[in-house]
Design a protein around this motif. Structure first.
Motif, PDB file in Angstrom:
ATOM      1  N   VAL A 105       0.856  -1.187   0.000  1.00  0.00           N
ATOM      2  CA  VAL A 105       0.000   0.000   0.000  1.00  0.00           C
ATOM      3  C   VAL A 105       0.890   1.235   0.000  1.00  0.00           C
ATOM      4  N   ASP A 106       0.791   2.036  -1.064  1.00  0.00           N
ATOM      5  CA  ASP A 106       1.564   3.281  -1.153  1.00  0.00           C
ATOM      6  C   ASP A 106       0.761   4.479  -0.656  1.00  0.00           C
ATOM      7  N   ALA A 107      -0.549   4.415  -0.862  1.00  0.00           N
ATOM      8  CA  ALA A 107      -1.416   5.551  -0.539  1.00  0.00           C
ATOM      9  C   ALA A 107      -2.768   5.024  -0.088  1.00  0.00           C
ATOM     10  N   VAL A 108      -3.468   5.855   0.680  1.00  0.00           N
ATOM     11  CA  VAL A 108      -4.801   5.464   1.145  1.00  0.00           C
ATOM     12  C   VAL A 108      -5.798   6.587   0.887  1.00  0.00           C
ATOM     13  N   ILE A 109      -7.033   6.184   0.678  1.00  0.00           N
ATOM     14  CA  ILE A 109      -8.145   7.124   0.639  1.00  0.00           C
ATOM     15  C   ILE A 109      -9.018   6.835   1.850  1.00  0.00           C
ATOM     16  N   ILE A 110      -9.245   7.864   2.649  1.00  0.00           N
ATOM     17  CA  ILE A 110      -9.994   7.726   3.898  1.00  0.00           C
ATOM     18  C   ILE A 110     -11.369   8.352   3.718  1.00  0.00           C
ATOM     19  N   ALA A 111     -12.392   7.519   3.770  1.00  0.00           N
ATOM     20  CA  ALA A 111     -13.771   7.991   3.592  1.00  0.00           C
ATOM     21  C   ALA A 111     -14.643   7.355   4.667  1.00  0.00           C
ATOM     22  N   THR A 112     -14.352   7.699   5.892  1.00  0.00           N
ATOM     23  CA  THR A 112     -15.015   7.131   7.065  1.00  0.00           C
ATOM     24  C   THR A 112     -15.844   8.211   7.765  1.00  0.00           C
ATOM     25  N   PRO A 113     -16.608   7.859   8.793  1.00  0.00           N
ATOM     26  CA  PRO A 113     -17.296   8.894   9.574  1.00  0.00           C
ATOM     27  C   PRO A 113     -16.322   9.965  10.078  1.00  0.00           C
ATOM     28  N   TRP A 114     -16.801  11.192  10.184  1.00  0.00           N
ATOM     29  CA  TRP A 114     -15.943  12.356  10.415  1.00  0.00           C
ATOM     30  C   TRP A 114     -15.065  12.244  11.644  1.00  0.00           C
ATOM     31  N   LEU A 115     -15.567  11.645  12.712  1.00  0.00           N
ATOM     32  CA  LEU A 115     -14.791  11.599  13.945  1.00  0.00           C
ATOM     33  C   LEU A 115     -13.520  10.774  13.808  1.00  0.00           C
ATOM     34  N   TRP A 116     -13.408   9.979  12.748  1.00  0.00           N
ATOM     35  CA  TRP A 116     -12.225   9.146  12.532  1.00  0.00           C
ATOM     36  C   TRP A 116     -11.217   9.786  11.582  1.00  0.00           C
ATOM     37  N   HIS A 117     -11.594  10.863  10.920  1.00  0.00           N
ATOM     38  CA  HIS A 117     -10.746  11.405   9.862  1.00  0.00           C
ATOM     39  C   HIS A 117      -9.330  11.736  10.332  1.00  0.00           C
ATOM     40  N   THR A 118      -9.225  12.537  11.396  1.00  0.00           N
ATOM     41  CA  THR A 118      -7.902  13.005  11.813  1.00  0.00           C
ATOM     42  C   THR A 118      -7.045  11.860  12.321  1.00  0.00           C
ATOM     43  N   ARG A 119      -7.577  11.030  13.199  1.00  0.00           N
ATOM     44  CA  ARG A 119      -6.753   9.961  13.778  1.00  0.00           C
ATOM     45  C   ARG A 119      -6.267   8.999  12.694  1.00  0.00           C
ATOM     46  N   MET A 120      -7.106   8.711  11.709  1.00  0.00           N
ATOM     47  CA  MET A 120      -6.694   7.807  10.635  1.00  0.00           C
ATOM     48  C   MET A 120      -5.656   8.460   9.727  1.00  0.00           C
ATOM     49  N   THR A 121      -5.832   9.750   9.450  1.00  0.00           N
ATOM     50  CA  THR A 121      -4.879  10.458   8.595  1.00  0.00           C
ATOM     51  C   THR A 121      -3.532  10.599   9.283  1.00  0.00           C
ATOM     52  N   VAL A 122      -3.544  10.896  10.568  1.00  0.00           N
ATOM     53  CA  VAL A 122      -2.299  10.967  11.338  1.00  0.00           C
ATOM     54  C   VAL A 122      -1.590   9.612  11.318  1.00  0.00           C
ATOM     55  N   ASP A 123      -2.333   8.534  11.540  1.00  0.00           N
ATOM     56  CA  ASP A 123      -1.738   7.198  11.521  1.00  0.00           C
ATOM     57  C   ASP A 123      -1.184   6.867  10.142  1.00  0.00           C
ATOM     58  N   ALA A 124      -1.868   7.313   9.087  1.00  0.00           N
ATOM     59  CA  ALA A 124      -1.383   7.067   7.724  1.00  0.00           C
ATOM     60  C   ALA A 124      -0.064   7.785   7.483  1.00  0.00           C
TER      61      ALA A 124
END
Length: 247
Positions: A106-125
């Motif tokens: 996996v080189d890149a990810v697209i995050i399309a989850t409920p809003w409360l998860w956006h930042t934590r998932m993007t930071v982890d990515a």
């Protein structure tokens, strides 16, 4: 002397440069290489991203993640129908996305989850060195906005907010007019966004108007959680459609 117009123009160009240099730039790619993309969240919006990715010849969808088994099944069918290779699947729990981020393929990810998860998932990515495209609004608080900025500066890995309104033809037309100095020196901006969700009913991914809103357990995909924000929060819960073009 630097005018406001020059400042806006120069900062816009600098910002474009930041966005277009991906976090995986250190990895050597040739023109024949395909980008390996994972999707975190394959609800209605995530499935739309998946369908667009499957139209491309330079992308492999290597992994998908969602805690809704029905959405996983729909995503797998789209990939199979496009003659794509079966992806690795994650969805054992709400934190299984971290195992997707650990994948070498996996080189890149697209995050399309409920809003409360956006930042934590993007930071982890970004922490995992994956280029992240995150759906709007990307954050819910000013603190989360700084989390995104600080993580980028610390890791050198980039992310982009998928603010689609920035690329509407009318918005791009106005941007071009600003660059051509049609309006002269810009000293004041106003923006806004109207999207009345009170009379929207989601039904198997299709939207019908005038039948009253369905949310919670009766809702489909994002309508299960999105309307709750408008019901319980006294705020502009979705500001980037207005702020994106102005910025």
């Amino acid at each position: 002397m630097t005018t406001r117009r020059k400042f806006i123009r120069n900062t816009s160009i600098a910002s474009m440069g930041i966005v277009t240099v991906p976090g995986f730039a250190y990895k050597k790619f040739s023109v024949t290489d395909k980008l390996n993309v994972g999707l975190i969240g394959v609800g209605l919006r995530g499935t739309n991203h998946l369908q667009n990715l499957l139209l491309r010849k330079d992308v492999n969808v290597t992994a998908i993640c969602d805690i809704d088994e029905n959405r996983i099944a729909i995503a797998k069918k789209h990939i199979a129908d496009a003659n794509g290779k079966s992806p690795k699947v994650f969805g054992a729990n709400e934190h299984d996305y971290k195992n997707l981020l650990a994948l070498q393929e996996v080189d890149a990810v697209i995050i399309a989850t409920p809003w409360l998860w956006h930042t934590r998932m993007t930071v982890d990515a970004m922490e995992a060195g994956k280029y992240a495209g995150v759906e709007v609004s990307a954050s819910n608080t000013l603190e989360e906005c700084w989390d995104l900025v600080n993580t980028h500066e610390r890791t050198g890995t980039h992310m982009m907010i998928l603010e689609n309104v920035n690329y509407r033809r009318d918005v791009l037309a106005v941007l071009n007019m600003v660059k051509q100095n049609v309006f002269g020196e810009m000293v004041h901006y106003r923006c806004g966004y109207q999207h009345d969700l009170r009379h929207v009913k989601f039904n198997d991914g299709k939207t019908a108007y005038g039948k009253g809103v369905e949310f919670g357990e009766k809702g489909i995909s994002e309508s299960k959680w999105r309307t709750e924000h408008s019901v319980k929060r006294n705020a502009d819960v979705y500001p980037t459609h207005g702020l994106g073009p102005v910025a």
